[in-house]
Design a protein around this motif. Structure first.
Motif, mmCIF file in Angstrom:
data_model
loop_
_atom_site.group_PDB
_atom_site.id
_atom_site.type_symbol
_atom_site.label_atom_id
_atom_site.label_comp_id
_atom_site.label_asym_id
_atom_site.label_seq_id
_atom_site.Cartn_x
_atom_site.Cartn_y
_atom_site.Cartn_z
ATOM 1 N N SER A 158 14.416 -4.602 -3.905
ATOM 2 C CA SER A 158 13.674 -4.730 -2.553
ATOM 3 C C SER A 158 12.150 -4.640 -3.084
ATOM 4 O O SER A 158 11.691 -3.910 -4.132
ATOM 5 C CB SER A 158 13.801 -3.319 -1.625
ATOM 6 O OG SER A 158 12.918 -3.251 -0.529
ATOM 7 N N ASP A 159 11.205 -5.409 -2.434
ATOM 8 C CA ASP A 159 9.898 -5.393 -2.441
ATOM 9 C C ASP A 159 9.031 -4.666 -1.217
ATOM 10 O O ASP A 159 7.795 -4.971 -1.245
ATOM 11 C CB ASP A 159 9.359 -6.791 -2.738
ATOM 12 C CG ASP A 159 9.429 -7.570 -1.364
ATOM 13 O OD1 ASP A 159 10.188 -7.025 -0.371
ATOM 14 O OD2 ASP A 159 8.862 -8.656 -1.154
ATOM 15 N N ARG A 160 9.732 -3.925 -0.569
ATOM 16 C CA ARG A 160 9.094 -2.944 0.331
ATOM 17 C C ARG A 160 9.949 -1.697 0.401
ATOM 18 O O ARG A 160 10.736 -1.547 0.048
ATOM 19 C CB ARG A 160 9.227 -3.725 1.782
ATOM 20 C CG ARG A 160 10.758 -3.786 2.310
ATOM 21 C CD ARG A 160 10.901 -4.401 3.556
ATOM 22 N NE ARG A 160 10.041 -5.766 3.988
ATOM 23 C CZ ARG A 160 9.764 -6.107 5.145
ATOM 24 N NH1 ARG A 160 10.312 -5.518 6.156
ATOM 25 N NH2 ARG A 160 8.843 -7.035 5.231
ATOM 26 N N CYS A 161 9.192 -0.733 0.741
ATOM 27 C CA CYS A 161 9.716 0.539 0.938
ATOM 28 C C CYS A 161 8.676 1.367 2.004
ATOM 29 O O CYS A 161 7.436 1.254 1.869
ATOM 30 C CB CYS A 161 9.889 1.131 -0.388
ATOM 31 S SG CYS A 161 8.262 1.337 -1.374
ATOM 32 N N ILE A 162 9.012 2.445 2.447
ATOM 33 C CA ILE A 162 8.484 3.639 2.814
ATOM 34 C C ILE A 162 8.174 4.672 1.523
ATOM 35 O O ILE A 162 9.291 5.195 1.302
ATOM 36 C CB ILE A 162 8.745 4.140 4.178
ATOM 37 C CG1 ILE A 162 9.042 3.181 5.061
ATOM 38 C CG2 ILE A 162 7.940 5.328 4.502
ATOM 39 C CD1 ILE A 162 9.824 3.600 6.253
ATOM 40 N N VAL A 163 6.860 5.119 1.297
ATOM 41 C CA VAL A 163 6.860 6.156 0.319
ATOM 42 C C VAL A 163 6.381 7.362 0.806
ATOM 43 O O VAL A 163 5.206 7.523 1.798
ATOM 44 C CB VAL A 163 5.731 5.596 -0.762
ATOM 45 C CG1 VAL A 163 5.584 6.594 -1.819
ATOM 46 C CG2 VAL A 163 6.141 3.989 -1.125
ATOM 47 N N THR A 164 6.899 8.460 0.794
ATOM 48 C CA THR A 164 6.691 9.730 1.338
ATOM 49 C C THR A 164 6.200 10.779 0.063
ATOM 50 O O THR A 164 7.147 10.806 -0.940
ATOM 51 C CB THR A 164 7.577 10.587 2.288
ATOM 52 O OG1 THR A 164 8.675 10.680 1.382
ATOM 53 C CG2 THR A 164 7.631 9.343 3.326
ATOM 54 N N GLY A 195 1.243 6.982 -5.275
ATOM 55 C CA GLY A 195 2.443 6.922 -4.980
ATOM 56 C C GLY A 195 2.921 5.539 -4.361
ATOM 57 O O GLY A 195 4.210 5.312 -4.905
ATOM 58 N N PRO A 196 2.362 4.930 -3.688
ATOM 59 C CA PRO A 196 2.882 3.654 -3.285
ATOM 60 C C PRO A 196 3.399 2.689 -4.484
ATOM 61 O O PRO A 196 4.375 1.998 -4.395
ATOM 62 C CB PRO A 196 1.656 2.634 -2.731
ATOM 63 C CG PRO A 196 1.058 4.017 -1.932
ATOM 64 C CD PRO A 196 1.079 4.965 -3.196
ATOM 65 N N ALA A 197 2.656 2.416 -5.631
ATOM 66 C CA ALA A 197 3.019 1.759 -6.493
ATOM 67 C C ALA A 197 4.422 2.220 -7.201
ATOM 68 O O ALA A 197 4.925 1.415 -7.846
ATOM 69 C CB ALA A 197 1.745 1.614 -7.538
ATOM 70 N N ALA A 198 4.456 3.765 -7.330
ATOM 71 C CA ALA A 198 5.465 4.282 -8.048
ATOM 72 C C ALA A 198 6.818 3.995 -7.143
ATOM 73 O O ALA A 198 7.849 3.555 -7.508
ATOM 74 C CB ALA A 198 5.318 5.817 -8.306
ATOM 75 N N GLY A 199 6.572 4.106 -5.817
ATOM 76 C CA GLY A 199 7.652 3.730 -4.790
ATOM 77 C C GLY A 199 8.048 2.435 -4.834
ATOM 78 O O GLY A 199 9.377 1.966 -4.951
ATOM 79 N N LEU A 200 7.173 1.338 -5.138
ATOM 80 C CA LEU A 200 7.745 0.005 -5.278
ATOM 81 C C LEU A 200 8.475 -0.152 -6.431
ATOM 82 O O LEU A 200 9.292 -1.096 -6.767
ATOM 83 C CB LEU A 200 6.373 -1.086 -5.428
ATOM 84 C CG LEU A 200 6.678 -2.362 -5.178
ATOM 85 C CD1 LEU A 200 7.423 -2.590 -3.868
ATOM 86 C CD2 LEU A 200 5.173 -3.164 -5.472
ATOM 87 N N VAL A 209 4.673 -3.520 1.439
ATOM 88 C CA VAL A 209 5.380 -4.702 1.490
ATOM 89 C C VAL A 209 4.772 -5.607 0.968
ATOM 90 O O VAL A 209 3.753 -6.365 0.860
ATOM 91 C CB VAL A 209 5.040 -5.280 3.166
ATOM 92 C CG1 VAL A 209 5.761 -6.316 3.343
ATOM 93 C CG2 VAL A 209 5.433 -4.247 4.271
ATOM 94 N N GLY A 210 5.696 -5.721 -0.471
ATOM 95 C CA GLY A 210 5.284 -6.669 -1.484
ATOM 96 C C GLY A 210 4.337 -6.019 -2.394
ATOM 97 O O GLY A 210 4.068 -6.161 -3.713
ATOM 98 N N GLU A 228 14.216 -1.040 8.417
ATOM 99 C CA GLU A 228 14.350 -1.921 7.544
ATOM 100 C C GLU A 228 13.862 -1.925 6.150
ATOM 101 O O GLU A 228 13.698 -2.802 5.064
ATOM 102 C CB GLU A 228 13.562 -3.260 7.865
ATOM 103 C CG GLU A 228 14.320 -3.754 9.277
ATOM 104 C CD GLU A 228 13.513 -4.952 9.901
ATOM 105 O OE1 GLU A 228 12.397 -5.384 9.474
ATOM 106 O OE2 GLU A 228 13.866 -5.470 10.964
ATOM 107 N N PHE A 229 13.292 -0.398 5.934
ATOM 108 C CA PHE A 229 12.575 -0.077 4.463
ATOM 109 C C PHE A 229 13.513 0.945 3.744
ATOM 110 O O PHE A 229 13.917 1.842 4.426
ATOM 111 C CB PHE A 229 11.202 0.468 4.887
ATOM 112 C CG PHE A 229 10.297 -0.617 5.417
ATOM 113 C CD1 PHE A 229 9.256 -0.661 4.640
ATOM 114 C CD2 PHE A 229 10.242 -1.103 6.664
ATOM 115 C CE1 PHE A 229 8.286 -1.913 4.842
ATOM 116 C CE2 PHE A 229 9.461 -1.967 7.054
ATOM 117 C CZ PHE A 229 8.374 -2.376 6.025
ATOM 118 N N PRO A 230 13.658 0.819 2.681
ATOM 119 C CA PRO A 230 14.347 2.082 1.938
ATOM 120 C C PRO A 230 13.241 2.970 1.763
ATOM 121 O O PRO A 230 11.929 3.097 1.827
ATOM 122 C CB PRO A 230 14.420 1.589 0.279
ATOM 123 C CG PRO A 230 14.271 -0.019 0.393
ATOM 124 C CD PRO A 230 13.639 -0.209 1.590
#
Length: 709
Positions: A285-291, A272-277, A304-305, A446-448
């Motif tokens: 954006s180089d940051r996000c919250i992935v759910t 999930g995190p790689a796909a969210g980025l 974050v990056g 501060e995160f998408p």
């Protein structure tokens, strides 16, 4: 044309994504088969073959698959449900109770009724043996071979399936452990064996013994599953490469996964995190919250990056000290069951109806009310269009379950009870997001917010309202986000060596030798995986702490600091990370810093599938309008008729004003009254708080000013 397939086996659904067939990636879902998850894998591949080429022979289609990247919940579920192997432990005499004593700290300090988690190894199968080395690796007492043979006789009589070997200070000297392990291999050739100095050669005995025991506990079950999967794929004519997703977000071969089964304990959600980025990149954006909200659970992580990792965590209260993505999981999925506690308060989960019998509305025998049943009653789901119409939902059964178990006991209408279930579920998920943001020193505003999973986009607006997050992205691959992320994964191998020293007195020659040895081990594994040298990357981290601190902080160290032997760069990185995590540093006090562990990650970059961007098609989305229906609006606490859009017909640039519903085959998106949205160049839906249009401008390739006029 060769294909690449990502497969995420979940508790309720098994998700697929297929890339490389000349069209946009194909998404597909089938119900999981918990008794043998490989059945659902093959069923899904057979159905996909019929979708891509209706007349093709299934075996011919599967032969065209070049790579399968596979995430599995087999080890996770074995731990959560206590269905792992019957395990034994060989350890140093006098410390066999470390699994129960843990770190000597109660998890809930002021709860006298809270008991320790049941150890994965029964006490009578935890055997202490003679032999001891000190912290510097010097032998204090010779290894007792008689004790080892006596332990093996006991294990044989008890039909033990797996054995762990974890001796005191083996990180400093592995000879005793290796000698004991060799005897176990010879005397118990059928037993699964885990050796702590192979799996986790680092300081701190409890973390090491817990991780080693956990590896043995889940190893046999993962091996059986991989045997089933490999055999079924072989029969189906698959001759490509099979890769298994690790907890750190990278992939490994099935052979390494068999030996180090604990590496797969977060295998499912790790994509999930790689796909969210990837999707956050459309907003620069180089940051996000992935759910990711699936049928059984809800996962949240921060990026974050790069995806954030932790070097120790827990699964079902059992400590695991292997690097893993910082993913927080709670029992809050579409199948989470609503119930009333002793005080009459409404709760949601963590119990789940799973794939069988499933929510009441599935019509498979379920009678308990779930989040999916509430969503159906609230109008968020079309009973005739669930899974694109392949699965009809029983609205009457959903209403019956909610009325019987929630509405009548609480003296509410069915709609009021369903709204309460919806709000409680969203509140639970918002709390899960706080765990990976606020508690890690990040401001979620501060995160998408990446809303994924089949059920996630129905709940995301209320979750974001709770957290004051103004911007969210519902990816085009929302319902199979983790499977999508698996296709973006690289080969990754993590190594750790204990190296205790104050940094102002580092023996750089010894430290550089240690790093070189670890790097050589990483090169060896990447050689075996045929990764070209130019596709390799190595990342070094130091676990540091202020002298006399209890816990350390893991800090990324630039190679320049190692090459230049720069203590100043290491100290600056540590002070900054400590300040971010805890709000202070002791830099001005000039408190000495101590190095505890050296970590290195060897990365082999894999070929990624190409994903085309859609051309701008204008802001008008009215051509995709399907009709309207009554839907619960949380902001107004009442039902209103809202427009329903066909998500498959919305193109890049289309703007939707909330409240509205967007339906596709695998998910539904609820845009609540406080939000609007627009389709970006990847056909993802970018949802923004009314009045915050500027946050979404960068997602459009053309005419952003006109779109937000």
């Amino acid at each position: 044309m060769r294909l690449k397939v990502g497969i995420d086996v979940g508790g309720t659904f098994t998700d697929f994504i297929v890339a490389g067939h000349g069209r946009e990636p194909l998404f597909h879902k089938v119900l999981s088969t918990p008794e043998d998850p490989s059945i659902a894998v093959l069923t899904g591949l057979q159905e996909i073959a019929g979708i891509i080429e209706p007349d093709i022979d299934v075996a011919a289609f599967i032969r065209r698959i070049d790579t399968i990247v596979h995430g599995t919940t087999v080890t996770t579920n074995a731990t959560l449900t206590h269905t792992g192997a019957k395990s034994a432990l060989i350890t140093t005499r006098g410390v066999r109770d470390a699994l129960e004593m843990r770190r000597g700290i109660r998890e809930r300090q002021y709860d006298n009724r809270y008991t320790n988690v049941k150890p994965l190894v029964a006490r009578y199968l935890r055997v202490g043996i003679g032999g001891r080395v000190d912290r510097d690796g010097n032998e204090v007492e010779p290894l007792s071979l008689d004790d080892i043979h006596a332990a093996i006789d006991l294990f044989r009589q008890e039909n033990v399936e797996a054995v762990s070997v974890c001796l005191m200070n083996s990180f400093a000297n592995t000879e005793h452990e290796r000698a004991a392990a060799e005897i176990v291999r010879k005397e118990l050739p059928g037993a699964y064996l885990s050796v702590s100095s192979d799996l986790l050669p680092s300081i701190r005995f409890y973390e090491r013994v817990s991780t080693t025991a956990l590896n043995s506990y889940v190893g046999p079950k993962l091996n059986r599953y991989l045997d089933q999967l490999v055999d079924r794929l072989k029969v189906a004519s698959f001759d490509g490469v099979l890769l298994i997703v690790q907890s750190n977000g990278g992939v490994i071969s099935p052979l390494l996964a068999r030996e180090r089964a604990a590496l797969t304990l977060l295998s499912g959600p790790a994509g999930g995190p790689a796909a969210g980025l990837f999707y956050a990149g459309a907003l620069d954006s180089d940051r996000c919250i992935v759910t990711d909200m699936g049928g059984t659970s809800f996962e949240a992580s921060a990026v974050v990056g790069a995806p954030l990792t932790v070097n120790d965590g827990e699964i079902s209260r059992h400590k695991i000290a292997l690097p893993m993505l910082d993913i927080h999981t709670i029992g809050a999925g579409g199948g989470s069951i609503g119930w009333l506690d002793e005080g009459g308060l409404l709760r949601m989960g963590p119990q789940s109806a799973g794939a069988a019998p499933g929510p009441a509305c599935y019509g498979k025998g379920g009678t308990l009310p779930t989040t999916t049943d509430a969503n159906l009653v609230l109008g968020y789901l079309d009973p005739a269009y669930f899974a694109g119409g392949k699965m009809k939902l029983d609205a009457a059964a959903a209403r019956r379950a909610i009325e019987t178990h929630i509405a009548r006991p609480m003296r509410l209408t069915i709609e009021e009870a369903a709204a309460g279930m919806y709000r409680v579920a969203c509140n639970n998920m918002a709390q899960g997001v706080r765990e990976v943001t606020i508690k890690r020193g990040f401001d979620p505003r501060e995160f998408p917010f990446i809303a994924a999973g089949g059920a996630g986009p129905i709940h995301s607006c209320l979750i974001c309202s709770e957290l004051a997050i103004p911007l969210q992205i519902v990816p085009w691959s929302s319902s199979v986000l983790c499977a999508f992320g698996m296709l973006l994964s690289d080969l990754r191998h993590d190594f750790v060596r204990t190296f205790v020293s104050r940094i102002d007195g580092l023996d750089w020659e010894s430290l550089n030798t240690t790093i070189a040895q670890i790097r050589a081990e990483g090169d060896r594994l990447l050689d075996e995986e045929r990764v070209a040298p130019e596709r390799r990357n190595f990342v070094v981290r130091f676990d540091c702490r202020y002298v006399k601190q209890y816990h350390e902080v893991s800090v990324a160290v630039p190679w320049s600091a190692v090459e230049q032997e720069s203590v100043t760069q290491i100290a600056a990185a540590f002070h900054a990370e400590h300040r971010r995590l805890y709000g202070y540093s002791l830099e001005t006090e000039k408190t000495p810093i101590e190095l505890i562990n050296v970590r290195l990650q060897a990365i082999g970059t894999t070929e990624k599938a190409a994903y085309a961007e859609d051309p701008y098609a204008g802001l008008d989305g009215s051509h995709a309008l399907k009709g309207n229906r009554a839907v619960y609006i949380p902001e107004a606490n009442k039902f209103e008729r809202v427009p329903i859009y066909d998500g498959h017909r919305l193109k890049h640039g289309a703007r939707i004003v909330g409240p509205a519903l967007i339906e596709s085959v695998t998910t539904a998106i609820f845009v609540s009254a406080d939000y609007d949205g627009v389709v970006d160049r990847y056909r993802s839906f970018v949802v923004y708080l009314k009045g915050h249009e500027h946050l979404a401008r960068s997602c459009l390739q053309a005419e952003p000013e006109k779109a937000f006029a």
